[in-house]
Design a protein around this motif. Structure first.
Motif, PDB file in Angstrom:
ATOM      1  N   GLY A  27       0.654  -1.042  -0.177  1.00 42.99           N
ATOM      2  CA  GLY A  27       0.102  -0.101   0.034  1.00 42.99           C
ATOM      3  C   GLY A  27       0.713   1.043   0.025  1.00 42.99           C
ATOM      4  O   GLY A  27       1.957   1.312   0.710  1.00 42.99           O
ATOM      5  N   TYR A  28       0.473   2.348  -0.748  1.00 48.10           N
ATOM      6  CA  TYR A  28       1.122   3.638  -0.946  1.00 48.10           C
ATOM      7  C   TYR A  28       1.554   4.194   0.575  1.00 48.10           C
ATOM      8  O   TYR A  28       2.517   4.592   0.959  1.00 48.10           O
ATOM      9  N   ASP A  29       0.398   4.036   1.366  1.00 51.37           N
ATOM     10  CA  ASP A  29       0.287   4.938   2.818  1.00 51.37           C
ATOM     11  C   ASP A  29       1.330   4.001   3.559  1.00 51.37           C
ATOM     12  O   ASP A  29       1.897   4.745   4.510  1.00 51.37           O
ATOM     13  N   ALA A  30       1.169   2.980   3.443  1.00 52.97           N
ATOM     14  CA  ALA A  30       2.070   2.080   4.594  1.00 52.97           C
ATOM     15  C   ALA A  30       3.307   1.800   4.263  1.00 52.97           C
ATOM     16  O   ALA A  30       4.129   1.160   5.018  1.00 52.97           O
ATOM     17  N   THR A  31       4.069   2.176   2.937  1.00 49.78           N
ATOM     18  CA  THR A  31       5.228   2.193   2.548  1.00 49.78           C
ATOM     19  C   THR A  31       6.095   3.478   2.841  1.00 49.78           C
ATOM     20  O   THR A  31       5.439   4.438   2.256  1.00 49.78           O
ATOM     21  N   THR A  32       7.172   3.550   3.371  1.00 46.03           N
ATOM     22  CA  THR A  32       7.885   4.646   3.614  1.00 46.03           C
ATOM     23  C   THR A  32       9.188   4.707   2.610  1.00 46.03           C
ATOM     24  O   THR A  32       9.472   3.629   1.946  1.00 46.03           O
ATOM     25  N   VAL A  33       9.843   5.991   2.577  1.00 42.31           N
ATOM     26  CA  VAL A  33      10.769   6.422   1.798  1.00 42.31           C
ATOM     27  C   VAL A  33      12.046   5.247   2.202  1.00 42.31           C
ATOM     28  O   VAL A  33      12.655   4.976   1.285  1.00 42.31           O
ATOM     29  N   GLU A 101       4.405  -3.211 -17.648  1.00 48.30           N
ATOM     30  CA  GLU A 101       4.101  -3.638 -16.293  1.00 48.30           C
ATOM     31  C   GLU A 101       4.107  -2.209 -15.320  1.00 48.30           C
ATOM     32  O   GLU A 101       3.479  -2.115 -14.250  1.00 48.30           O
ATOM     33  N   LEU A 102       5.319  -1.594 -15.717  1.00 45.14           N
ATOM     34  CA  LEU A 102       5.436  -0.382 -14.793  1.00 45.14           C
ATOM     35  C   LEU A 102       4.552   0.749 -15.216  1.00 45.14           C
ATOM     36  O   LEU A 102       4.110   1.485 -14.120  1.00 45.14           O
ATOM     37  N   LEU A 103       4.136   0.890 -16.186  1.00 45.72           N
ATOM     38  CA  LEU A 103       2.966   1.795 -16.578  1.00 45.72           C
ATOM     39  C   LEU A 103       1.710   1.222 -15.940  1.00 45.72           C
ATOM     40  O   LEU A 103       1.048   2.296 -15.334  1.00 45.72           O
ATOM     41  N   LEU A 104       1.435   0.214 -15.917  1.00 44.87           N
ATOM     42  CA  LEU A 104       0.062  -0.338 -15.358  1.00 44.87           C
ATOM     43  C   LEU A 104       0.151  -0.230 -14.079  1.00 44.87           C
ATOM     44  O   LEU A 104      -0.883   0.225 -13.242  1.00 44.87           O
ATOM     45  N   ALA A 105       1.386  -0.423 -13.118  1.00 37.86           N
ATOM     46  CA  ALA A 105       1.424  -0.371 -11.883  1.00 37.86           C
ATOM     47  C   ALA A 105       1.136   1.163 -11.296  1.00 37.86           C
ATOM     48  O   ALA A 105       0.563   1.392 -10.404  1.00 37.86           O
ATOM     49  N   ARG A 106       1.852   2.162 -12.292  1.00 33.95           N
ATOM     50  CA  ARG A 106       1.651   3.639 -12.065  1.00 33.95           C
ATOM     51  C   ARG A 106       0.413   4.124 -12.217  1.00 33.95           C
ATOM     52  O   ARG A 106      -0.122   4.580 -11.154  1.00 33.95           O
ATOM     53  N   LEU A 107      -0.253   3.467 -13.058  1.00 40.66           N
ATOM     54  CA  LEU A 107      -1.654   3.999 -13.406  1.00 40.66           C
ATOM     55  C   LEU A 107      -2.747   3.335 -12.317  1.00 40.66           C
ATOM     56  O   LEU A 107      -3.347   4.261 -11.719  1.00 40.66           O
ATOM     57  N   ARG A 108      -2.691   2.424 -12.098  1.00 41.83           N
ATOM     58  CA  ARG A 108      -3.638   1.913 -10.866  1.00 41.83           C
ATOM     59  C   ARG A 108      -3.264   2.608  -9.574  1.00 41.83           C
ATOM     60  O   ARG A 108      -4.071   2.766  -8.967  1.00 41.83           O
ATOM     61  N   LEU A 109      -1.802   2.730  -9.329  1.00 41.87           N
ATOM     62  CA  LEU A 109      -1.633   3.676  -8.101  1.00 41.87           C
ATOM     63  C   LEU A 109      -2.199   4.875  -8.157  1.00 41.87           C
ATOM     64  O   LEU A 109      -2.749   5.652  -7.272  1.00 41.87           O
ATOM     65  N   MET A 110      -2.213   5.797  -9.376  1.00 41.62           N
ATOM     66  CA  MET A 110      -2.631   7.054  -9.507  1.00 41.62           C
ATOM     67  C   MET A 110      -4.374   7.064  -9.404  1.00 41.62           C
ATOM     68  O   MET A 110      -4.740   8.124  -8.805  1.00 41.62           O
ATOM     69  N   PRO A 114      -5.770   8.744  -3.416  1.00 45.22           N
ATOM     70  CA  PRO A 114      -5.940  10.192  -3.429  1.00 45.22           C
ATOM     71  C   PRO A 114      -4.965  10.937  -3.476  1.00 45.22           C
ATOM     72  O   PRO A 114      -4.830  12.287  -4.150  1.00 45.22           O
ATOM     73  N   ALA A 115      -3.688  10.839  -2.684  1.00 45.71           N
ATOM     74  CA  ALA A 115      -2.412  11.825  -2.784  1.00 45.71           C
ATOM     75  C   ALA A 115      -1.932  11.956  -3.992  1.00 45.71           C
ATOM     76  O   ALA A 115      -1.265  12.977  -4.238  1.00 45.71           O
ATOM     77  N   LEU A 116      -2.178  10.900  -4.930  1.00 46.56           N
ATOM     78  CA  LEU A 116      -1.539  10.821  -6.096  1.00 46.56           C
ATOM     79  C   LEU A 116      -2.325  11.733  -7.092  1.00 46.56           C
ATOM     80  O   LEU A 116      -2.098  11.938  -8.290  1.00 46.56           O
ATOM     81  N   GLN A 117      -3.786  11.665  -6.802  1.00 48.48           N
ATOM     82  CA  GLN A 117      -4.825  11.931  -7.903  1.00 48.48           C
ATOM     83  C   GLN A 117      -4.452  13.570  -8.278  1.00 48.48           C
ATOM     84  O   GLN A 117      -4.413  13.925  -9.590  1.00 48.48           O
ATOM     85  N   ALA A 118      -4.375  14.409  -7.323  1.00 53.45           N
ATOM     86  CA  ALA A 118      -4.095  15.732  -7.374  1.00 53.45           C
ATOM     87  C   ALA A 118      -2.840  15.837  -8.201  1.00 53.45           C
ATOM     88  O   ALA A 118      -2.725  16.940  -9.071  1.00 53.45           O
ATOM     89  N   ARG A 119      -1.747  15.180  -7.792  1.00 51.92           N
ATOM     90  CA  ARG A 119      -0.260  15.650  -8.119  1.00 51.92           C
ATOM     91  C   ARG A 119      -0.312  15.154  -9.691  1.00 51.92           C
ATOM     92  O   ARG A 119       0.317  15.622 -10.634  1.00 51.92           O
TER      93      ARG A 119
END
Length: 189
Positions: A27-33, A101-110, A114-119
């Motif tokens: 998950g995006y929110d559960a993963t840290t830098v 696969e990279l494009l699909l993963a990025r698109l799914r996350l976007m 919600p944090a990615l939708q505005a960006r």
């Protein structure tokens, strides 16, 4: 590209791939830098040097540069919409063939984060500007028309990408773009 530039690009690519894998798995929110840095085998500072924000780990691409070089390499014939459509088609063909696969993963996350939708809207604006700047390099009077045409084609592209993501990347992205373009403009790009 110099050896140093290639190494930096490889590092950036490795970091982004690991980030996308972790965001998808945890998950995006559960993963840290720091999680991303550990997975990529680099320091957190290296991650931040390549991706100033966590959102950039998903949204970074070099489509603006690719847009300008592709548009100028293609024949400058037809309407602005047709020129931008042919450019987008060429970029989608390249992305679908090499980075599916990279494009699909990025698109799914976007779509799902919600944090990615505005960006994502910011990245769409930068892509529109890349089209406008490339078209207006020779004729600044085309700015308004180029902006309208770029917006329209990016809307068509967004529609095709959403359909592609809904089909889990199983449908042919290039065919979906052609279908959406034809529906909007009455002919294929």
């Amino acid at each position: 590209m110099s050896l140093r530039d290639r190494q930096r690009a490889d590092t950036r690519h490795r970091i982004q791939r690991q980030a996308l894998r972790l965001f998808t798995d945890r998950g995006y929110d559960a993963t840290t830098v720091n999680d991303v840095a550990d997975a990529a085998g680099v320091s957190a500072m290296t991650v931040y040097r390549n991706f100033p924000t966590k959102e950039d780990l998903v949204l970074y691409d070099d489509f603006e540069q690719l847009t300008a070089s592709t548009l100028t390499a293609l024949p400058a014939t037809g309407s602005l919409t047709d020129r931008i459509g042919r450019t987008t088609l060429a970029i989608l063909e390249l992305a679908a063939a090499n980075e599916h696969e990279l494009l699909l993963a990025r698109l799914r996350l976007m779509i799902a984060t919600p944090a990615l939708q505005a960006r994502h809207l910011d990245s769409q604006f930068r892509l529109q500007e890349a089209f406008v700047n490339a078209i207006c390099a020779d004729d600044p009077s085309l700015e308004y028309g180029a902006r309208a045409a770029a917006s329209a084609v990016l809307g068509v592209t967004h529609t095709a990408l959403l359909r592609w993501a809904a089909a889990d990347g199983e449908a042919d992205l290039v065919d979906l773009f052609r279908e959406a373009f034809t529906a909007a403009f009455g002919h294929a790009p």
